[in-house]
Design a protein around this motif. Structure first.
Motif, short mmCIF file in Angstrom:
data_model
loop_
_atom_site.label_atom_id
_atom_site.label_comp_id
_atom_site.label_asym_id
_atom_site.label_seq_id
_atom_site.Cartn_x
_atom_site.Cartn_y
_atom_site.Cartn_z
N MET A 261 15.30 32.77 86.22
CA MET A 261 14.90 33.41 87.46
C MET A 261 13.44 33.84 87.28
O MET A 261 13.15 34.78 86.52
CB MET A 261 15.78 34.62 87.77
N ALA A 262 12.54 33.09 87.89
CA ALA A 262 11.12 33.28 87.57
C ALA A 262 10.25 33.22 88.81
O ALA A 262 10.46 32.39 89.69
CB ALA A 262 10.67 32.22 86.57
N ASP A 263 9.29 34.11 88.83
CA ASP A 263 8.21 34.06 89.82
C ASP A 263 7.02 33.40 89.11
O ASP A 263 6.10 34.06 88.63
CB ASP A 263 7.87 35.47 90.30
N GLY A 264 7.09 32.07 89.04
CA GLY A 264 6.12 31.33 88.24
C GLY A 264 4.70 31.43 88.73
O GLY A 264 3.75 31.25 87.95
N ALA A 265 4.50 31.74 90.00
CA ALA A 265 3.13 31.84 90.54
C ALA A 265 2.32 32.92 89.82
O ALA A 265 1.09 32.85 89.77
CB ALA A 265 3.19 32.12 92.04
N LYS A 266 3.03 33.92 89.27
CA LYS A 266 2.33 34.99 88.55
C LYS A 266 1.73 34.51 87.23
O LYS A 266 0.95 35.23 86.61
CB LYS A 266 3.30 36.14 88.27
N ILE A 301 21.29 30.87 77.35
CA ILE A 301 19.90 31.31 77.26
C ILE A 301 19.46 31.76 78.65
O ILE A 301 19.64 31.04 79.63
CB ILE A 301 18.97 30.18 76.78
N SER A 302 18.92 32.96 78.74
CA SER A 302 18.49 33.51 80.02
C SER A 302 16.99 33.81 79.97
O SER A 302 16.50 34.42 79.02
CB SER A 302 19.27 34.81 80.31
N LEU A 303 16.29 33.35 81.00
CA LEU A 303 14.85 33.59 81.11
C LEU A 303 14.55 34.22 82.45
O LEU A 303 14.93 33.69 83.50
CB LEU A 303 14.07 32.27 80.96
N VAL A 304 13.89 35.39 82.42
CA VAL A 304 13.52 36.10 83.64
C VAL A 304 12.03 36.43 83.57
O VAL A 304 11.55 36.98 82.58
CB VAL A 304 14.34 37.39 83.81
N MET A 316 13.43 37.13 77.78
CA MET A 316 14.33 36.05 77.37
C MET A 316 15.43 36.63 76.50
O MET A 316 15.17 37.43 75.60
CB MET A 316 13.56 34.95 76.62
N GLU A 317 16.65 36.20 76.77
CA GLU A 317 17.80 36.67 76.00
C GLU A 317 18.63 35.49 75.53
O GLU A 317 18.76 34.48 76.25
CB GLU A 317 18.70 37.59 76.85
N ASN A 318 19.17 35.62 74.33
CA ASN A 318 20.13 34.64 73.82
C ASN A 318 20.91 35.26 72.67
O ASN A 318 20.43 36.19 72.00
CB ASN A 318 19.41 33.37 73.33
N TYR A 319 22.13 34.79 72.49
CA TYR A 319 22.93 35.23 71.35
C TYR A 319 22.42 34.55 70.08
O TYR A 319 21.79 33.50 70.12
CB TYR A 319 24.40 34.89 71.56
#
Length: 327
Positions: A261-266, A301-304, A316-319
């Protein structure tokens, strides 16, 4: 006639000593070149440094003797202590910084030539002063000897100062090379993703043509595969889109769920190669960590990426297994 002959002999002795010292310097450089993994510039660098160090200590000790003469036995002990002190001092100031360094790559030829010229001038000057020594006053001897010390110290400072600059320049060149490699890798990945998208589009048309000849189950399976490879994430940052598309394929192969879930424009204020390197390495590390887990529900893997209070926050989160050590 006798005085003229003596003067001619003295001139020959001066020239002989100059020639002798130069030959000894070149001989030392040659031996270093043969005995160690040094090219001729690295060997000459070490020989010049050794000459400057030894000459500095000898001349400085002569100044000490001029200021405070001492008996022969005490003079020998003082000389040994003096040499040991300065060798240790110069080791920590100069030599220690060059350990495990490649002289062949870090020595600049133009500066080495300059230092070599200074050494030659110092040799000529010292031999000439030694020839005039019987006619010089004590103060003149001290001035000439002090000048020789300063000249040797200048040679060492210039040599090792430029050596450190060469080392930093090499590190900058390496960083630039890695940056260029990352940029090329990003271009290749982007081209590959575009090619995959084109092929998937063609496959959809081909699948439509095959529809009467295949069963509904086969069509659903093929459509699912095509949709997966054709799926693209639109974050507002082209580089991040490429990275996510590339890593999603790798995660699918390893049964890993990658969510974003990313606001890549930033992120568009950053260089493309930097973005590709940062997110590519981060996701690769996460994939490596979760690949070691057996439980499917933990292979996530979660990327925000969000903007908070004027700053871009990447989370970023991961086990993983074991204990994470922060460095």
């Amino acid at each position: 006639g006798a005085s003229a002959g003596l003067g001619h002999w003295a001139q020959e002795a001066v020239l002989f000593n100059i020639f002798r010292y130069i030959i000894l310097l070149l001989l030392v450089a040659t031996l270093l070149n043969l005995c160690f993994e040094l090219n001729r510039y690295g060997a000459l660098f070490c020989a010049v440094s050794a000459y400057a160090t030894q000459h500095f200590m000898i001349k400085l000790f002569r100044i000490l003797l001029m200021a405070s003469p001492m008996p022969l036995g005490l003079e020998v002990a003082a000389y040994l202590a003096h040499m040991a002190f300065w060798y240790v001092t110069f080791y920590f100031i100069f030599s220690r910084r060059t350990r495990n360094q490649d002289f062949s790559q870090l020595v600049r030829r133009d500066i080495l030539i300059l230092c070599g010229a200074l050494v030659l001038c110092n040799i000529v000057f010292s031999v000439w002063v030694n020839g005039l020594e019987p006619t010089l006053s004590l103060s003149a001897k001290g001035i000439y000897t002090g000048y020789a010390c300063l000249c040797c110290l200048l040679i060492l400072i210039v040599q090792f100062g430029i050596f450190q600059r060469g080392k930093l320049q090499n590190e900058m060149d390496m960083m630039e090379y890695l940056w260029e490699q990352e940029r090329r890798q990003y271009q290749i990945s982007r081209d590959n993703m575009e090619l995959i998208s084109i092929k998937c589009h063609d496959m959809k048309h081909f699948l439509s043509a095959l529809e009467p000849r295949i069963s509904p189950g086969e069509k659903k399976e093929l459509s699912g595969m095509i949709d997966f490879y054709d799926s693209t994430v639109k974050t507002g940052c082209e580089v991040l889109d490429v990275v996510l598309a590339e890593k999603s394929i790798l995660c699918h192969q390893r049964n890993i769920t990658l969510t974003c879930m990313a606001d890549g424009a930033k992120l568009n204020f950053m260089a493309q190669s930097d973005l590709y390197s940062i997110f590519g390495n981060a996701i690769d590390n996460a994939i490596e960590a979760v690949s070691k887990l057996e439980e499917p529900e933990r292979r996530i893997i979660s990327l925000v990426i969000t903007a908070q209070k004027g700053a871009v926050v990447i989370h970023m989160e991961n086990y993983c297994t074991g204990t994470v050590e922060l460095r």
